[in-house]
Design a protein around this motif. Structure first.
Motif, PDB file in Angstrom:
ATOM      1  N   HIS A   1       0.801  -1.218   0.000  1.00  0.00           N
ATOM      2  CA  HIS A   1       0.000   0.000   0.000  1.00  0.00           C
ATOM      3  C   HIS A   1       0.837   1.273   0.000  1.00  0.00           C
ATOM      4  CE1 HIS A   1      -4.542   0.668   0.890  1.00  0.00           C
ATOM      5  NE2 HIS A   1      -4.107   1.474  -0.061  1.00  0.00           N
ATOM      6  N   THR A   2       2.137   1.147   0.156  1.00  0.00           N
ATOM      7  CA  THR A   2       2.994   2.326   0.022  1.00  0.00           C
ATOM      8  C   THR A   2       2.778   3.007  -1.316  1.00  0.00           C
ATOM      9  OG1 THR A   2       4.673   1.126   1.297  1.00  0.00           O
ATOM     10  CG2 THR A   2       5.371   3.163   0.228  1.00  0.00           C
ATOM     11  N   ILE A   3       2.484   2.229  -2.364  1.00  0.00           N
ATOM     12  CA  ILE A   3       2.432   2.780  -3.721  1.00  0.00           C
ATOM     13  C   ILE A   3       1.349   3.840  -3.871  1.00  0.00           C
ATOM     14  CG2 ILE A   3       3.281   0.573  -4.594  1.00  0.00           C
ATOM     15  CD1 ILE A   3       0.484   0.191  -5.907  1.00  0.00           C
ATOM     16  N   THR A   4       0.326   3.806  -3.020  1.00  0.00           N
ATOM     17  CA  THR A   4      -0.768   4.766  -3.180  1.00  0.00           C
ATOM     18  C   THR A   4      -0.318   6.183  -2.868  1.00  0.00           C
ATOM     19  OG1 THR A   4      -2.309   3.010  -2.579  1.00  0.00           O
ATOM     20  CG2 THR A   4      -3.159   5.244  -2.539  1.00  0.00           C
ATOM     21  N   TYR A   5       0.668   6.335  -2.001  1.00  0.00           N
ATOM     22  CA  TYR A   5       1.158   7.675  -1.651  1.00  0.00           C
ATOM     23  C   TYR A   5       1.730   8.402  -2.871  1.00  0.00           C
ATOM     24  CZ  TYR A   5       4.566  11.051   0.261  1.00  0.00           C
ATOM     25  OH  TYR A   5       5.355  12.152   0.497  1.00  0.00           O
ATOM     26  N   PRO A   6       2.727   7.857  -3.588  1.00  0.00           N
ATOM     27  CA  PRO A   6       3.217   8.586  -4.760  1.00  0.00           C
ATOM     28  C   PRO A   6       2.201   8.662  -5.894  1.00  0.00           C
ATOM     29  CG  PRO A   6       4.313   6.458  -4.563  1.00  0.00           C
ATOM     30  CD  PRO A   6       3.566   6.676  -3.287  1.00  0.00           C
ATOM     31  N   ILE A   7       1.321   7.657  -5.997  1.00  0.00           N
ATOM     32  CA  ILE A   7       0.276   7.758  -7.015  1.00  0.00           C
ATOM     33  C   ILE A   7      -0.613   8.961  -6.731  1.00  0.00           C
ATOM     34  CG2 ILE A   7      -1.802   6.670  -7.944  1.00  0.00           C
ATOM     35  CD1 ILE A   7      -0.442   3.949  -7.518  1.00  0.00           C
ATOM     36  N   LEU A   8      -1.018   9.126  -5.459  1.00  0.00           N
ATOM     37  CA  LEU A   8      -1.890  10.258  -5.127  1.00  0.00           C
ATOM     38  C   LEU A   8      -1.159  11.595  -5.232  1.00  0.00           C
ATOM     39  CD1 LEU A   8      -4.107   8.841  -2.252  1.00  0.00           C
ATOM     40  CD2 LEU A   8      -4.834   9.570  -4.527  1.00  0.00           C
ATOM     41  N   GLN A   9       0.165  11.602  -5.079  1.00  0.00           N
ATOM     42  CA  GLN A   9       0.908  12.827  -5.362  1.00  0.00           C
ATOM     43  C   GLN A   9       0.685  13.252  -6.807  1.00  0.00           C
ATOM     44  OE1 GLN A   9       4.884  11.557  -4.117  1.00  0.00           O
ATOM     45  NE2 GLN A   9       4.833  13.062  -2.462  1.00  0.00           N
ATOM     46  N   ALA A  10       0.780  12.281  -7.722  1.00  0.00           N
ATOM     47  CA  ALA A  10       0.581  12.590  -9.139  1.00  0.00           C
ATOM     48  C   ALA A  10      -0.878  12.939  -9.435  1.00  0.00           C
ATOM     49  CB  ALA A  10       1.023  11.396  -9.989  1.00  0.00           C
ATOM     50  N   VAL A  11      -1.801  12.214  -8.821  1.00  0.00           N
ATOM     51  CA  VAL A  11      -3.227  12.466  -9.054  1.00  0.00           C
ATOM     52  C   VAL A  11      -3.614  13.864  -8.572  1.00  0.00           C
ATOM     53  CG1 VAL A  11      -5.554  11.782  -8.350  1.00  0.00           C
ATOM     54  CG2 VAL A  11      -3.900  10.035  -9.043  1.00  0.00           C
ATOM     55  N   ALA A  12      -3.173  14.229  -7.359  1.00  0.00           N
ATOM     56  CA  ALA A  12      -3.528  15.548  -6.816  1.00  0.00           C
ATOM     57  C   ALA A  12      -2.860  16.671  -7.601  1.00  0.00           C
ATOM     58  CB  ALA A  12      -3.134  15.624  -5.339  1.00  0.00           C
ATOM     59  N   GLU A  13      -1.695  16.406  -8.143  1.00  0.00           N
ATOM     60  CA  GLU A  13      -1.028  17.413  -8.974  1.00  0.00           C
ATOM     61  C   GLU A  13      -1.873  17.764 -10.195  1.00  0.00           C
ATOM     62  OE1 GLU A  13       2.914  17.305 -11.769  1.00  0.00           O
ATOM     63  OE2 GLU A  13       3.189  16.686  -9.683  1.00  0.00           O
ATOM     64  N   ARG A  14      -2.594  16.776 -10.702  1.00  0.00           N
ATOM     65  CA  ARG A  14      -3.428  17.006 -11.892  1.00  0.00           C
ATOM     66  C   ARG A  14      -4.842  17.461 -11.539  1.00  0.00           C
ATOM     67  NH1 ARG A  14      -3.309  16.203 -17.223  1.00  0.00           N
ATOM     68  NH2 ARG A  14      -5.276  15.751 -18.316  1.00  0.00           N
ATOM     69  N   HIS A  15      -5.423  16.875 -10.479  1.00  0.00           N
ATOM     70  CA  HIS A  15      -6.836  17.104 -10.190  1.00  0.00           C
ATOM     71  C   HIS A  15      -7.094  17.921  -8.929  1.00  0.00           C
ATOM     72  CE1 HIS A  15      -8.180  14.338 -13.335  1.00  0.00           C
ATOM     73  NE2 HIS A  15      -7.281  13.477 -12.924  1.00  0.00           N
ATOM     74  N   GLY A  16      -6.056  18.245  -8.174  1.00  0.00           N
ATOM     75  CA  GLY A  16      -6.254  18.866  -6.882  1.00  0.00           C
ATOM     76  C   GLY A  16      -6.589  17.817  -5.839  1.00  0.00           C
ATOM     77  N   PRO A  17      -6.818  18.235  -4.582  1.00  0.00           N
ATOM     78  CA  PRO A  17      -7.156  17.260  -3.527  1.00  0.00           C
ATOM     79  C   PRO A  17      -8.366  16.420  -3.918  1.00  0.00           C
ATOM     80  CG  PRO A  17      -6.695  19.417  -2.590  1.00  0.00           C
ATOM     81  CD  PRO A  17      -6.767  19.619  -4.079  1.00  0.00           C
ATOM     82  N   VAL A  18      -8.253  15.117  -3.715  1.00  0.00           N
ATOM     83  CA  VAL A  18      -9.291  14.203  -4.189  1.00  0.00           C
ATOM     84  C   VAL A  18     -10.030  13.550  -3.029  1.00  0.00           C
ATOM     85  CG1 VAL A  18      -8.110  13.698  -6.357  1.00  0.00           C
ATOM     86  CG2 VAL A  18      -7.641  12.282  -4.346  1.00  0.00           C
ATOM     87  N   GLY A  19     -11.247  13.121  -3.295  1.00  0.00           N
ATOM     88  CA  GLY A  19     -11.953  12.246  -2.380  1.00  0.00           C
ATOM     89  C   GLY A  19     -11.367  10.852  -2.469  1.00  0.00           C
ATOM     90  N   LEU A  20     -11.606  10.044  -1.447  1.00  0.00           N
ATOM     91  CA  LEU A  20     -11.004   8.719  -1.383  1.00  0.00           C
ATOM     92  C   LEU A  20     -12.010   7.704  -0.862  1.00  0.00           C
ATOM     93  CD1 LEU A  20      -8.332   6.944  -1.447  1.00  0.00           C
ATOM     94  CD2 LEU A  20      -8.096   7.554   0.980  1.00  0.00           C
ATOM     95  N   VAL A  21     -12.211   6.637  -1.631  1.00  0.00           N
ATOM     96  CA  VAL A  21     -12.924   5.463  -1.144  1.00  0.00           C
ATOM     97  C   VAL A  21     -11.854   4.416  -0.866  1.00  0.00           C
ATOM     98  CG1 VAL A  21     -14.610   3.668  -1.656  1.00  0.00           C
ATOM     99  CG2 VAL A  21     -15.003   6.001  -2.454  1.00  0.00           C
ATOM    100  N   HIS A  22     -11.616   4.144   0.410  1.00  0.00           N
ATOM    101  CA  HIS A  22     -10.498   3.317   0.852  1.00  0.00           C
ATOM    102  C   HIS A  22     -11.054   2.089   1.565  1.00  0.00           C
ATOM    103  CE1 HIS A  22      -7.086   2.858   4.062  1.00  0.00           C
ATOM    104  NE2 HIS A  22      -6.981   1.944   3.119  1.00  0.00           N
ATOM    105  N   VAL A  23     -10.835   0.910   0.973  1.00  0.00           N
ATOM    106  CA  VAL A  23     -11.268  -0.349   1.570  1.00  0.00           C
ATOM    107  C   VAL A  23     -10.032  -1.055   2.112  1.00  0.00           C
ATOM    108  CG1 VAL A  23     -12.485  -2.516   1.207  1.00  0.00           C
ATOM    109  CG2 VAL A  23     -13.134  -0.485  -0.111  1.00  0.00           C
ATOM    110  N   ASP A  24     -10.068  -1.448   3.399  1.00  0.00           N
ATOM    111  CA  ASP A  24      -8.851  -1.941   4.034  1.00  0.00           C
ATOM    112  C   ASP A  24      -9.211  -2.501   5.403  1.00  0.00           C
ATOM    113  OD1 ASP A  24      -6.109  -2.216   4.899  1.00  0.00           O
ATOM    114  OD2 ASP A  24      -5.562  -0.441   3.762  1.00  0.00           O
ATOM    115  N   ALA A  25      -8.335  -3.344   5.941  1.00  0.00           N
ATOM    116  CA  ALA A  25      -8.440  -3.722   7.347  1.00  0.00           C
ATOM    117  C   ALA A  25      -7.801  -2.680   8.253  1.00  0.00           C
ATOM    118  CB  ALA A  25      -7.770  -5.079   7.577  1.00  0.00           C
ATOM    119  N   HIS A  26      -6.953  -1.820   7.670  1.00  0.00           N
ATOM    120  CA  HIS A  26      -6.162  -0.866   8.450  1.00  0.00           C
ATOM    121  C   HIS A  26      -6.336   0.537   7.889  1.00  0.00           C
ATOM    122  CE1 HIS A  26      -4.078  -4.821   8.047  1.00  0.00           C
ATOM    123  NE2 HIS A  26      -4.154  -4.763   9.374  1.00  0.00           N
TER     124      HIS A  26
END
Length: 358
Positions: free
Chosen positions: A168-193
Motif C-alpha cells: 500500500h505504500t504505492i498509493t502515496y506517490p500515485i496520489l501525489q501525481a493524481v492531486a497534482e493534476r486534479h487537486g485534492p481528491v476524495g477517497l474510497v479506501h477499503v482496508d483492514a487498516h
C-alpha cells in the motif's frame, strides 16, 4: 517514462502494439497456425477487446491483464492497467511484489462484459496493459519518486490508471501525481487498516503511513474520505482518532457484518458529490477466509459480495484513478486471492466515467 514489460511477466523485453492487434482487439501473441479470434470480438471502432476463450485458449499468449494488447505508454488510451511490483514497504509478510504478475495470470478467466451490471467497458473505452513501473526494490524513497513520475506521465496523457500492487505504500506517490493534476481528491479506501501511522522504526514512508503522508501534503479532500472494513487489534485505545480528527469517515468492519452495503454506498455517493475520487482497495479488507494471500491479514473482514457492492456503488462518481494492493500470491496456492483481485480491478474498470451499459 519507461515501463518494464518484462517485469510484468511478459516474454519479450518490449512489445509494441501492432496495428492488427489494435484493430482486431485480439491478443498480441496468438501463434501462427491457430485461427484468429472471430471478427465479432473486435468492434472495428478502434477499441481493444479481450479475446474469447471460444477462439483463443486461455493459456495462449502474452500474460497481460485480461489478455489485452500491451503498450509501453498510456498514449491514446482512456484507461490503463499498470503494475507496481513493490513490497519494500511491507511490515509483516513480504511478497506483494509478485502481485501484479499473478493478478494478470488469473485475469485470463475474465470476459468482455459484466453480466451482472451490463457494463461494457471495452465498447466504451480504449484500454490496454502498459506493463510495470520500473521500481527500485532496494530504495523505497527512490521507488516513490519513480512511481510518481510514471503516474504523472499516465495522467498527463488523459488516461485513468488502474494500478496492480504492490504494497500500500504505492498509493502515496500515485496520489501525489493524481492531486497534482486534479487537486485534492476524495477517497474510497477499503482496508483492514487505516494506514495513517506517523512512523515506524523511525521511517515515515511504508505501507502503514500512506494516508498520513497524503493528509500531511494536502493531497486529500479530507471531508470526502471514507475508510471501510477497518478492524483488528491496535496499539492505541482509540485507533481511529487521527482519522476522525482529519474529517475522515471510518466504517469499522463490525458495522458491515451480516448486511448489504448498498445503503452505505448511497451515503458515500452523496459525500463524494461530482468532484474527483480515487479508489484504493487493499485486498486484506476482505476476510482471510476469502483472501488469505496477503501480508497482514485480519479476521472477520468483508465478503467478496460486499466488495462488489462497494465498487459498484461508486458508479456515477468522477473516478480519476484506482488501485488494488497487497496481493501476495505465495500465501495462497489456490490463486483465489489474485483471482479476487483481478475481478475487483475489472469491476473498477466497469464503473469508470464513460462506460456504457448494454
Amino acid at each position: 517514462m519507461r515501463l518494464l514489460l518484462r517485469a510484468a511477466g511478459l516474454c519479450a523485453p518490449k512489445l509494441p502494439l501492432t496495428a492488427a492487434a489494435a484493430s482486431s482487439g485480439s491478443s498480441p501473441a496468438v501463434p501462427m497456425g491457430l485461427p484468429r479470434p472471430p471478427a465479432r470480438w473486435g468492434s472495428g471502432s478502434g477499441f481493444h477487446v479481450p479475446p474469447s476463450a471460444e477462439a483463443v485458449a486461455r493459456p495462449v499468449g502474452i500474460c497481460s491483464m485480461m489478455k489485452l494488447p500491451v503498450q509501453d505508454s498510456a498514449a491514446g488510451l482512456d484507461a490503463a492497467f499498470v503494475g507496481v511490483p513493490l513490497d519494500t514497504g511491507t511490515s509483516n509478510r513480504p511478497g506483494a511484489r509478485f502481485g501484479p504478475r499473478q493478478i494478470r495470470a488469473e485475469s485470463s478467466l475474465l470476459r468482455r462484459f459484466n453480466g451482472s451490471t451490463g457494463a461494457a467497458p471495452f465498447d466504451s473505452l480504449r484500454v490496454a496493459d502498459i506493463g510495470d513501473v520500473n521500481v527500485n526494490p532496494y530504495s523505497l524513497p527512490q521507488s516513490c519518486r519513480l512511481i510518481r513520475a510514471a503516474f504523472q506521465d499516465i495522467l498527463g496523457s488523459g488516461c485513468v490508471p488502474l494500478a496492480l500492487g504492490g504494497d500500500h505504500t504505492i498509493t502515496y506517490p500515485i496520489l501525489q501525481a493524481v492531486a497534482e493534476r486534479h487537486g485534492p481528491v476524495g477517497l474510497v479506501h477499503v482496508d483492514a487498516h487505516t494506514d495513517t501511522v506517523d512512523k515506524a522504526l523511525g521511517e515515515k514512508i511504508y505501507h502503514g503511513t500512506p494516508f498520513r503522508r497524503c493528509a500531511d501534503e494536502g493531497l486529500l479532500d479530507c471531508e470526502r474520505v471514507v475508510q471501510i472494513g477497518i478492524r483488528g487489534s491496535s496499539y492505541d485505545a482509540d485507533p481511529y482518532k487521527y482519522c476522525r480528527d482529519q474529517g475522515f469517515r471510518v466504517v469499522p468492519a463490525e458495522e458491515c457484518w451480516m448486511k448489504s452495503l448498498v445503503p452505505l454506498m448511497a451515503e458515500v455517493r452523496q459525500q463524494m458529490r461530482d468532484r474527483p475520487v480515487y479508489i484504493s482497495f487493499d485486498i486484506d479488507g476482505l476476510d482471510p477466509a476469502y483472501a488469505p494471500g496477503t501480508g497482514t491479514p485480519e479476521v472477520a473482514g468483508l465478503t467478496p459480495a460486499q466488495a462488489l457492492e462497494i465498487i459498484r456503488g461508486c458508479k456515477g462518481l468522477n473516478i480519476v484513478g484506482c488501485d488494488l494492493v497487497e496481493v501476495a500470491p505465495m500465501y495462497d496456492v489456490s490463486g483465489n486471492t489474485a483471482l479476487l483481485g483481478a475481478n475487483l480491478l475489472f469491476e473498477m474498470l466497469c464503473v469508470l466515467p464513460g462506460v456504457k451499459t448494454m
